[in-house]
Design a protein around this motif. Structure first.
Motif, short mmCIF file in Angstrom:
data_model
loop_
_atom_site.label_atom_id
_atom_site.label_comp_id
_atom_site.label_asym_id
_atom_site.label_seq_id
_atom_site.Cartn_x
_atom_site.Cartn_y
_atom_site.Cartn_z
N VAL A 60 28.99 39.75 -54.73
CA VAL A 60 29.25 39.30 -53.37
C VAL A 60 30.40 38.30 -53.39
N GLY A 61 31.04 38.13 -52.23
CA GLY A 61 32.09 37.14 -52.10
C GLY A 61 33.46 37.76 -51.88
N TRP A 62 34.47 37.02 -52.25
CA TRP A 62 35.87 37.42 -52.06
C TRP A 62 36.15 38.72 -52.82
N ASN A 63 36.70 39.71 -52.10
CA ASN A 63 36.91 41.02 -52.71
C ASN A 63 38.30 41.57 -52.42
N ALA A 64 39.27 40.69 -52.28
CA ALA A 64 40.62 41.11 -51.91
C ALA A 64 41.25 42.05 -52.93
N HIS A 65 40.84 41.96 -54.19
CA HIS A 65 41.42 42.79 -55.24
C HIS A 65 40.44 43.83 -55.77
N GLY A 66 39.31 44.00 -55.09
CA GLY A 66 38.31 44.97 -55.54
C GLY A 66 37.43 44.46 -56.65
N GLN A 67 37.39 43.15 -56.86
CA GLN A 67 36.60 42.58 -57.95
C GLN A 67 35.10 42.72 -57.74
N CYS A 68 34.69 43.04 -56.50
CA CYS A 68 33.27 43.24 -56.21
C CYS A 68 32.88 44.72 -56.16
N ASP A 69 33.81 45.60 -56.50
CA ASP A 69 33.54 47.04 -56.42
C ASP A 69 32.85 47.52 -57.69
#
Length: 250
Positions: free
Chosen positions: A74-83
């Protein structure tokens, strides 16, 4: 060599801990949702994204490894780090500034997030038992005690080629730490992170790396610290009976 599943994590402005029943508690401002872990269950380890400067205040993410080898984020996913919802058979992981790394049971490594700085170039790694993520570089510990690194190497933070007998690793902003089987510590990268002090440590069982400071957990439960102490982040001299450590930005 067994995988280390750390039950607590520290990001730039938030902290996570695994409690009874695999639930996760979070402390800190909600920001981009990195503290939204209330519904998580069956979690065995956590990781927190980090960033060394104030320019990305509130931009962080949280990752949880479940007992069945799946991963939550969860959280900031601007670069797809939560995918990471399709990840499976994961046995270890790490969260960096804009990416997430996962070690699978077969020793291969998964990566999600920003690709253009090389820190996600882990597709060719094998025999990995643990990973750690700095701001711009990634580090992997092999089952034979050697270490690999990828990503930016501006301060020598990726100079781990000759390391051996390593049982634990940690990647900070511009430095990398490794604890050896004999309890000594290896360190490379930016000297501002207290590398000289860390290399003198003995009897260390685990290491953690902040932006400009380094931590070591001794075999008898004390916590050692070296590097920048501008916010008191190295004031651990009186800590005793500690069993796990984590280091945020400051």
């Amino acid at each position: 060599m067994s995988l280390q599943r750390v039950p607590l994590a520290a990001g730039r402005r938030h902290s996570l801990v695994v409690v009874d029943g695999g639930r996760v508690l979070a402390a800190g401002p909600p920001g981009a949702g990195e503290c939204a872990v209330t519904g998580w269950s069956d979690v065995v380890a956590v990781a927190a994204g980090n960033v060394h400067t104030a320019r990305n205040t509130g931009r962080s993410h949280s990752v949880g490894l479940r007992a069945d080898g799946t991963v939550l984020a969860v959280g900031w996913n601007a670069h797809g780090q939560c995918d990471v919802t399709d990840w499976s058979q994961v046995v270890g992981f790490a969260a960096g500034w804009r990416r997430t790394l996962g070690v699978r049971a077969d020793g291969t490594v998964l990566a999600a997030g920003r690709k253009d700085d090389g820190a996600c170039d882990v597709g060719g790694w094998s025999g990995i038992v643990a990973v750690s993520a700095g701001d711009w570089h990634s580090v992997g510990l092999r089952s034979d005690g050697t270490v690999v690194a990828t990503g930016m190497d501006t301060r020598g933070q990726g100079d781990v080629t000759g390391w051996s007998d390593v049982v634990g690793i940690a990647a900070g902003y511009l430095h990398t730490l490794g604890v050896r089987e004999d309890g000594t510590v290896l360190a490379c990268g930016d000297t501002a992170a207290g590398l000289a002090g860390a290399r003198r440590w003995r009897g260390v069982a685990a290491v953690a790396a902040g932006s400009y400071h380094s931590l070591g957990l001794t075999q008898d439960g004390r916590v050692l610290a070296a590097g920048d102490d501008g916010h008191g982040q190295c004031s651990t001299q009186t800590w005793r009976d500690v069993v796990a450590i984590a280091s945020g930005s400051t």
